[in-house]
Scaffold this motif. Structure first.
Motif, mmCIF file in Angstrom:
data_model
loop_
_atom_site.group_PDB
_atom_site.id
_atom_site.type_symbol
_atom_site.label_atom_id
_atom_site.label_comp_id
_atom_site.label_asym_id
_atom_site.label_seq_id
_atom_site.Cartn_x
_atom_site.Cartn_y
_atom_site.Cartn_z
ATOM 1 N N ARG A 18 -0.943 -12.876 -8.068
ATOM 2 C CA ARG A 18 -0.577 -11.593 -7.453
ATOM 3 C C ARG A 18 -0.471 -10.507 -8.523
ATOM 4 O O ARG A 18 -0.778 -9.355 -8.268
ATOM 5 C CB ARG A 18 0.733 -11.751 -6.676
ATOM 6 N N ASP A 78 4.042 -8.477 12.585
ATOM 7 C CA ASP A 78 3.783 -9.446 11.530
ATOM 8 C C ASP A 78 4.620 -9.203 10.256
ATOM 9 O O ASP A 78 4.692 -8.075 9.762
ATOM 10 C CB ASP A 78 2.288 -9.326 11.185
ATOM 11 N N GLU A 80 3.841 -9.832 7.387
ATOM 12 C CA GLU A 80 2.958 -9.320 6.328
ATOM 13 C C GLU A 80 3.135 -7.814 6.112
ATOM 14 O O GLU A 80 2.795 -7.288 5.051
ATOM 15 C CB GLU A 80 1.495 -9.594 6.681
ATOM 16 N N HIS A 83 6.625 -6.058 3.481
ATOM 17 C CA HIS A 83 6.784 -5.838 2.028
ATOM 18 C C HIS A 83 6.473 -4.403 1.607
ATOM 19 O O HIS A 83 6.887 -3.988 0.532
ATOM 20 C CB HIS A 83 5.908 -6.822 1.234
ATOM 21 N N HIS A 109 1.100 1.482 2.252
ATOM 22 C CA HIS A 109 -0.126 0.905 1.682
ATOM 23 C C HIS A 109 -0.726 -0.183 2.577
ATOM 24 O O HIS A 109 -1.924 -0.441 2.508
ATOM 25 C CB HIS A 109 0.106 0.368 0.255
ATOM 26 N N THR A 110 0.086 -0.808 3.422
ATOM 27 C CA THR A 110 -0.454 -1.859 4.299
ATOM 28 C C THR A 110 -0.933 -1.288 5.630
ATOM 29 O O THR A 110 -2.054 -1.553 6.052
ATOM 30 C CB THR A 110 0.605 -2.958 4.547
ATOM 31 N N LEU A 164 -7.420 -8.834 12.759
ATOM 32 C CA LEU A 164 -6.230 -9.076 13.582
ATOM 33 C C LEU A 164 -6.625 -9.426 15.022
ATOM 34 O O LEU A 164 -6.022 -10.301 15.642
ATOM 35 C CB LEU A 164 -5.295 -7.867 13.551
ATOM 36 N N THR A 175 -1.318 1.484 12.146
ATOM 37 C CA THR A 175 -2.675 1.130 11.705
ATOM 38 C C THR A 175 -3.722 1.742 12.643
ATOM 39 O O THR A 175 -4.748 2.263 12.191
ATOM 40 C CB THR A 175 -2.842 -0.404 11.642
HETATM 41 O O1 DGI Z 1 -0.294 -7.199 0.194
HETATM 42 P P1 DGI Z 1 -1.788 -7.370 0.121
HETATM 43 O O2 DGI Z 1 -2.226 -8.749 0.497
HETATM 44 O O3 DGI Z 1 -2.350 -6.946 -1.192
HETATM 45 O O4 DGI Z 1 -2.461 -6.413 1.212
HETATM 46 P P2 DGI Z 1 -1.737 -5.570 2.374
HETATM 47 O O5 DGI Z 1 -0.459 -5.039 1.919
HETATM 48 O O6 DGI Z 1 -2.758 -4.588 2.828
HETATM 49 O O7 DGI Z 1 -1.444 -6.651 3.502
HETATM 50 C C1 DGI Z 1 -2.488 -7.010 4.341
HETATM 51 C C2 DGI Z 1 -2.037 -8.058 5.291
HETATM 52 O O8 DGI Z 1 -1.227 -7.506 6.345
HETATM 53 C C3 DGI Z 1 -3.269 -8.640 5.947
HETATM 54 O O9 DGI Z 1 -3.154 -10.063 5.885
HETATM 55 C C4 DGI Z 1 -3.191 -8.157 7.356
HETATM 56 C C5 DGI Z 1 -1.692 -8.056 7.550
HETATM 57 N N1 DGI Z 1 -1.314 -7.308 8.757
HETATM 58 C C6 DGI Z 1 -0.665 -7.854 9.784
HETATM 59 N N2 DGI Z 1 -0.500 -6.993 10.774
HETATM 60 C C7 DGI Z 1 -1.054 -5.854 10.390
HETATM 61 C C8 DGI Z 1 -1.572 -6.044 9.092
HETATM 62 N N3 DGI Z 1 -2.184 -5.064 8.420
HETATM 63 C C9 DGI Z 1 -2.298 -3.873 9.041
HETATM 64 N N4 DGI Z 1 -2.892 -2.860 8.386
HETATM 65 N N5 DGI Z 1 -1.832 -3.643 10.319
HETATM 66 C C10 DGI Z 1 -1.216 -4.604 11.040
HETATM 67 O O10 DGI Z 1 -0.838 -4.397 12.204
#
Ligand code: DGI
Ligand code: FE
Ligand code: FE
Ligand code: FE
Length: 184
Positions: A18, A78, A80, A83, A109-110, A164, A175
């Motif tokens: 990471r 989610d 995910e 963070h 950023h996500t 997704l 998103t």
């Molecule tokens: O933290 P990284 O792995 O570097 O990347 P990120 O922060 O863009 O996280 C991406 C993850 O978040 C990816 O596995 C998809 C997940 N995710 C889950 N639900 C959603 C989502 N991403 C977005 N953009 N929108 C969602 O609803």
């Protein structure tokens, strides 16, 4: 806290792979900032911290969301996603970052959001296309990023939304809004 101290502290929060990803995002964010006329120092700062909470236990992220008044609807989507806003909180309160645009670049950023600033777009795009990334469509995103910040980022959101949908997962409203805004 200076740059080196910050880097050491962030590195200690995550496994080696990471940290390699974070370094890729740092380099890419700097390149994109230079290409599209944003401040590379602020782009790098957001990149250093963007995944600082990625390996925090779920319960620790959840308590920050609940206790510090972060949007509680996050908890319906989610894990995910968590963070990113938690990382922005940590950047402000544990790393002393005060620049609101840098904090928002970490926070969104996500998910992205509508009307993203140039810095927010750069960090989000760098996260998609750093050299270590390998997913279907990443080459197209890299090619578009040579000239078109919005088109490249749109391709990134399209790929996340398709992913997704394929997994049958919920899509966080920001998103969808981020994608729609890039089409306006
Ligand atoms: O933290 P990284 O792995 O570097 O990347 P990120 O922060 O863009 O996280 C991406 C993850 O978040 C990816 O596995 C998809 C997940 N995710 C889950 N639900 C959603 C989502 N991403 C977005 N953009 N929108 C969602 O609803
Ligand atoms: Fe992330
Ligand atoms: Fe991302
Ligand atoms: Fe990341």
């Amino acid at each position: 806290m200076n740059r080196e101290q910050m880097i050491d502290k962030v590195k200690a929060e995550m496994p080696e792979r990471r940290w390699l990803h974070t370094q890729g995002v740092m380099e890419t964010a700097v390149l994109l900032a230079e290409r599209f006329g944003e401040d590379p120092v602020r782009a790098e700062l957001a990149a250093i911290l963007h995944d600082v909470a990625k390996y925090w236990p779920t319960e620790r992220m959840e308590s920050i969301i609940r206790e510090k008044g972060l949007p509680s609807e996050l908890l319906l989507y989610d894990k995910e996603l968590w963070h990113a806003p938690v990382g922005a909180w940590i950047a402000e309160h544990e790393y002393g970052v005060t620049d609101a645009d840098v904090l928002n670049a970490i926070r969104y950023h996500t998910s992205g959001r509508r009307e993203m600033t140039k810095l927010e777009k750069i960090v989000c795009l760098a996260d998609y296309m750093e050299p270590g990334r390998d997913f279907p469509g990443v080459e197209t995103i890299r090619e578009l990023s040579g000239h078109h910040l919005d088109k490249a980022l749109l391709a990134g959101f399209n790929s996340t939304i398709s992913f997704l949908l394929e997994k049958g997962k919920r899509i966080f409203p920001l998103t969808i809004e981020a994608r729609n805004a890039l089409l306006e």
